[in-house]
Motif scaffolding. Structure first.
Motif, mmCIF file in Angstrom:
data_model
loop_
_atom_site.group_PDB
_atom_site.id
_atom_site.type_symbol
_atom_site.label_atom_id
_atom_site.label_comp_id
_atom_site.label_asym_id
_atom_site.label_seq_id
_atom_site.Cartn_x
_atom_site.Cartn_y
_atom_site.Cartn_z
ATOM 1 N N TYR A 5 45.804 -1.902 -13.738
ATOM 2 C CA TYR A 5 44.825 -2.604 -14.564
ATOM 3 C C TYR A 5 44.905 -4.121 -14.411
ATOM 4 C CZ TYR A 5 44.497 1.875 -16.938
ATOM 5 O OH TYR A 5 44.317 3.198 -17.212
ATOM 6 N N VAL A 6 43.739 -4.725 -14.504
ATOM 7 C CA VAL A 6 43.687 -6.166 -14.749
ATOM 8 C C VAL A 6 43.554 -6.331 -16.256
ATOM 9 C CG1 VAL A 6 42.252 -8.236 -14.528
ATOM 10 C CG2 VAL A 6 42.697 -6.807 -12.520
ATOM 11 N N VAL A 7 44.315 -7.236 -16.820
ATOM 12 C CA VAL A 7 44.278 -7.466 -18.269
ATOM 13 C C VAL A 7 43.755 -8.869 -18.520
ATOM 14 C CG1 VAL A 7 45.568 -7.404 -20.414
ATOM 15 C CG2 VAL A 7 46.346 -6.036 -18.460
ATOM 16 N N PHE A 8 42.598 -8.929 -19.115
ATOM 17 C CA PHE A 8 42.004 -10.229 -19.426
ATOM 18 C C PHE A 8 42.095 -10.469 -20.923
ATOM 19 C CE2 PHE A 8 37.889 -12.322 -20.703
ATOM 20 C CZ PHE A 8 38.394 -13.613 -20.547
ATOM 21 N N ASP B 207 39.321 -21.106 -33.101
ATOM 22 C CA ASP B 207 38.782 -20.428 -34.268
ATOM 23 C C ASP B 207 39.782 -19.371 -34.726
ATOM 24 O OD1 ASP B 207 37.464 -19.092 -36.206
ATOM 25 O OD2 ASP B 207 35.659 -18.687 -35.032
ATOM 26 N N PRO B 208 40.626 -19.710 -35.682
ATOM 27 C CA PRO B 208 41.682 -18.767 -36.098
ATOM 28 C C PRO B 208 41.132 -17.517 -36.777
ATOM 29 C CG PRO B 208 41.602 -20.666 -37.561
ATOM 30 C CD PRO B 208 40.646 -20.963 -36.453
ATOM 31 N N ASN B 209 39.850 -17.554 -37.107
ATOM 32 C CA ASN B 209 39.275 -16.376 -37.760
ATOM 33 C C ASN B 209 38.825 -15.317 -36.756
ATOM 34 O OD1 ASN B 209 39.548 -17.465 -40.395
ATOM 35 N ND2 ASN B 209 37.787 -18.785 -39.953
ATOM 36 N N GLN B 210 38.812 -15.701 -35.509
ATOM 37 C CA GLN B 210 38.420 -14.713 -34.497
ATOM 38 C C GLN B 210 39.667 -14.011 -33.970
ATOM 39 O OE1 GLN B 210 35.558 -15.270 -31.497
ATOM 40 N NE2 GLN B 210 34.641 -17.082 -32.434
ATOM 41 N N GLU B 211 39.503 -12.732 -33.714
ATOM 42 C CA GLU B 211 40.634 -12.014 -33.152
ATOM 43 C C GLU B 211 40.707 -12.229 -31.645
ATOM 44 O OE1 GLU B 211 37.865 -8.031 -33.241
ATOM 45 O OE2 GLU B 211 39.247 -8.505 -34.846
ATOM 46 N N THR B 212 41.817 -11.833 -31.087
ATOM 47 C CA THR B 212 41.996 -11.880 -29.636
ATOM 48 C C THR B 212 41.671 -10.501 -29.077
ATOM 49 O OG1 THR B 212 43.773 -13.470 -29.956
ATOM 50 C CG2 THR B 212 43.681 -12.357 -27.815
ATOM 51 N N VAL B 213 40.887 -10.451 -28.036
ATOM 52 C CA VAL B 213 40.496 -9.166 -27.452
ATOM 53 C C VAL B 213 41.141 -9.016 -26.076
ATOM 54 C CG1 VAL B 213 38.572 -7.717 -26.698
ATOM 55 C CG2 VAL B 213 38.302 -9.203 -28.700
ATOM 56 N N PHE B 214 41.725 -7.857 -25.842
ATOM 57 C CA PHE B 214 42.343 -7.572 -24.539
ATOM 58 C C PHE B 214 41.430 -6.623 -23.769
ATOM 59 C CE2 PHE B 214 45.593 -8.556 -27.575
ATOM 60 C CZ PHE B 214 46.408 -9.443 -26.905
ATOM 61 N N HIS B 215 40.951 -7.086 -22.644
ATOM 62 C CA HIS B 215 40.099 -6.246 -21.806
ATOM 63 C C HIS B 215 40.961 -5.627 -20.704
ATOM 64 C CE1 HIS B 215 36.317 -7.910 -23.500
ATOM 65 N NE2 HIS B 215 37.002 -9.037 -23.581
ATOM 66 N N LEU B 216 40.910 -4.311 -20.596
ATOM 67 C CA LEU B 216 41.646 -3.609 -19.543
ATOM 68 C C LEU B 216 40.644 -3.096 -18.515
ATOM 69 C CD1 LEU B 216 43.957 -3.763 -21.614
ATOM 70 C CD2 LEU B 216 44.524 -1.406 -20.997
ATOM 71 N N ILE B 217 40.787 -3.533 -17.301
ATOM 72 C CA ILE B 217 39.860 -3.142 -16.242
ATOM 73 C C ILE B 217 40.608 -2.350 -15.183
ATOM 74 C CG2 ILE B 217 38.298 -3.973 -14.419
ATOM 75 C CD1 ILE B 217 39.034 -6.206 -17.369
ATOM 76 N N ASP B 218 40.101 -1.153 -14.905
ATOM 77 C CA ASP B 218 40.719 -0.293 -13.899
ATOM 78 C C ASP B 218 40.529 -0.924 -12.521
ATOM 79 O OD1 ASP B 218 40.979 1.794 -11.889
ATOM 80 O OD2 ASP B 218 41.016 3.217 -13.565
ATOM 81 N N LYS B 219 41.606 -1.183 -11.826
ATOM 82 C CA LYS B 219 41.507 -1.867 -10.535
ATOM 83 C C LYS B 219 40.816 -1.005 -9.481
ATOM 84 C CE LYS B 219 45.454 -3.815 -9.205
ATOM 85 N NZ LYS B 219 46.937 -3.944 -9.141
ATOM 86 N N GLN B 220 40.896 0.303 -9.622
ATOM 87 C CA GLN B 220 40.276 1.172 -8.630
ATOM 88 C C GLN B 220 38.778 1.300 -8.846
ATOM 89 O OE1 GLN B 220 41.911 2.185 -5.950
ATOM 90 N NE2 GLN B 220 43.629 1.049 -6.841
ATOM 91 N N THR B 221 38.382 1.522 -10.087
ATOM 92 C CA THR B 221 36.964 1.784 -10.362
ATOM 93 C C THR B 221 36.192 0.520 -10.757
ATOM 94 O OG1 THR B 221 37.335 2.192 -12.723
ATOM 95 C CG2 THR B 221 37.597 4.075 -11.227
ATOM 96 N N GLY B 222 36.889 -0.509 -11.185
ATOM 97 C CA GLY B 222 36.202 -1.703 -11.676
ATOM 98 C C GLY B 222 35.618 -1.514 -13.066
ATOM 99 N N LYS B 223 35.910 -0.403 -13.688
ATOM 100 C CA LYS B 223 35.368 -0.108 -15.025
ATOM 101 C C LYS B 223 36.328 -0.612 -16.111
ATOM 102 C CE LYS B 223 31.797 2.909 -14.195
ATOM 103 N NZ LYS B 223 31.393 2.404 -12.881
ATOM 104 N N GLU B 224 35.708 -1.132 -17.162
ATOM 105 C CA GLU B 224 36.520 -1.563 -18.284
ATOM 106 C C GLU B 224 36.828 -0.376 -19.189
ATOM 107 O OE1 GLU B 224 34.902 -4.767 -20.594
ATOM 108 O OE2 GLU B 224 36.663 -4.831 -21.916
ATOM 109 N N MET B 225 38.039 -0.330 -19.704
ATOM 110 C CA MET B 225 38.408 0.740 -20.645
ATOM 111 C C MET B 225 37.515 0.643 -21.884
ATOM 112 S SD MET B 225 41.091 2.511 -19.533
ATOM 113 C CE MET B 225 42.229 2.971 -20.841
#
Ligand SMILES: [Fe+2]
Length: 465
Positions: free
Chosen positions: A225-228, A257-275
């Motif tokens: 995975y790529v983790v963004f 903006d401390p009121n916004q959460e942090t989002v972790f995007h996981l992208i499958d390196k083989q398919t290019g699809k995001e989880m």
């Protein structure tokens, strides 16, 4: 001069640094008494260790920005010896944001050396890199990412698969909004002129708010995975684009903006699809990842981060991991990768690991710089099992990023040496290349350089043995 036992084949360390332009710059390049640390023209440094001799070479990158500055005789002079070392992350911001300016982006590639298809490039965060000769430090070619893939820039921190396949991230702007893109560059070279041919966008991700995308300096990568990390350091594109007209600085368009959460995007390196699962955590800010790996059904992501938006000044190390059982949404919690005692050293940045053998894999050690300018900076080795750390620190000496080099045929993770360029503002002390035993953190040797070297960002090691 370093001890003979350190001549492990031929070792070359290159560090990209920054320095202001002096009025006598055009007369001498490289061997100058550089007395200023600041965000200036990219300067490359090369240490060659061979047969227990160390030779040093430096050279300003002959970027178009550099040539124009010389032509205009524009001299930028900063304060000397104040210990107010340039905040590297502030500089990163400025570079990243330069792509939004209504002027041509800079090619002053002063952040890092990166390798694509076996060639060395110096990189910043705009769409321009320079391919350089690692021996002479000459620029061979200016390369524009946007000629190969539809991105307006790329980070200076790509990741690599063992076969040399490179992954990077860059933004693109279309339909009045921004997209985050993951780019893959193949390892094969089709011709001697080949640079980024064959680069492809693996995945495009829409920001939560297209008019206010997140800033990012790097990203994580595990085996699959790529983790963004979409962090709440946001860029108001409208404010940035109109800032010049309104007489406002670029930084005014960046906000935490401390009121916004942090989002972790996981992208499958083989398919290019995001989880499809949304992974998120409380607000945090980060510049550098340490490592990411998959273990027992978890993805472990180790990063240098801060929870108050002050990543620039206040570095903390935290380990984020997946938790909870929800199918579509997972709130991530963290584990500190250090004890309370690290805070005495001002936190840690510029993380390095034994990348060749342990990137994307479970690992035990990481190395970094502790920033505590008032009492002196330090080099730190952290043991993730015990959470105890070793320190190298001496008065008035300021280490750069520690680069780990494994011993030939090393079996243990920390069997090797640490190289770091040590600078000082004190006139009767010397700048030097420091060599530490990575296992004990004891000094093995130092090679003094008879010139002042400016504070740099990142370095790489290459063995031609
Ligand atoms: Fe960096």
């Amino acid at each position: 001069m370093v001890q003979e036992s350190l001549s492990l084949g031929i070792s070359i360390v290159e560090v990209v640094g920054n320095i202001d332009i002096h009025d006598n710059l055009s007369q001498k390049i490289g061997i100058l008494n550089y007395n200023h640390w600041f965000d200036g023209m990219a300067m490359m440094h090369r240490f060659q260790i061979e047969d227990s001799q160390v030779t040093y070479r430096s050279r300003f990158l002959r970027s178009d920005s550099y040539k124009q500055n010389i032509e205009r005789n524009r001299i930028m002079v900063s304060e000397f010896g104040t210990l107010a070392l340039p905040d590297p992350c502030k500089n990163f911001f400025q570079r990243f944001l330069s792509r939004f300016e209504m002027i041509k982006p800079t090619d002053n590639a002063s952040v890092n050396f990166v390798k694509f298809k076996g060639d060395y490039y110096v990189s910043t965060e705009t769409n321009y890199m320079h391919r350089v000769d690692p021996d002479t430090l000459e620029s061979k070619q200016k390369v524009d990412w946007s000629k190969f893939v539809a991105v307006n820039g790329a980070t200076a921190h790509p990741h690599f698969d063992p076969d040399g396949t490179a992954y990077n991230m860059g933004n693109s702007y279309r339909n009045k909004g921004a997209f985050y893109n993951i780019v893959r560059v193949p390892p094969e070279r089709d011709s001697p002129e080949d640079t980024l041919e064959g680069a492809k966008i693996l995945c495009s991700i829409a920001p939560r708010d297209k008019s206010k995308p997140s800033y990012y300096h790097s990203f994580g990568m595990s085996e699959n995975y790529v983790v963004f990390i979409e962090q709440p350091i946001k860029m108001d594109l409208l404010k940035i684009v109109t800032g010049r007209i309104r007489g406002k600085s670029l930084n005014e368009g960046v906000f935490w903006d401390p009121n916004q959460e942090t989002v972790f995007h996981l992208i499958d390196k083989q398919t290019g699809k995001e989880m499809p699962v949304k992974y998120y955590a409380k607000a945090l800010s980060t510049f550098h990842q340490i490592n990411a790996f998959e273990q027992d059904g978890f993805l472990m992501l180790d990063i240098c981060c801060s929870d108050d938006g002050q990543a620039i000044n206040n570095f903390l190390i935290q380990n984020l991991r997946q938790s909870g059982e929800a199918l579509d949404e997972v709130f991530c919690t963290f584990e500190d990768l250090h004890g309370e005692d690290l805070k005495d050293y001002g936190g840690l940045e510029f993380p390095h690991i034994n990348y060749a053998k342990y990137n994307t894999k479970p690992y035990r050690y990481y190395y970094g710089c502790g920033f505590r300018h008032l009492v002196g900076d330090s080099l730190i080795k952290m043991d993730l099992e015990s959470k105890k750390f070793k320190v190298w620190r001496q008065p008035d000496l300021y280490p750069s990023e520690p680069v780990f080099i494994p011993s030939p045929n090393a079996e243990e993770e920390d069997d090797g040496v640490i190289l770091s360029v040590i600078i000082t503002p004190v006139k009767d002390k010397s700048t030097f290349l420091l060599v530490l035993d990575a296992k004990t953190f004891e000094e093995l040797g130092r090679a003094e350089v008879p010139v002042n070297i400016p504070y740099g960002f990142h370095g790489v090691f290459n063995s031609s043995a």
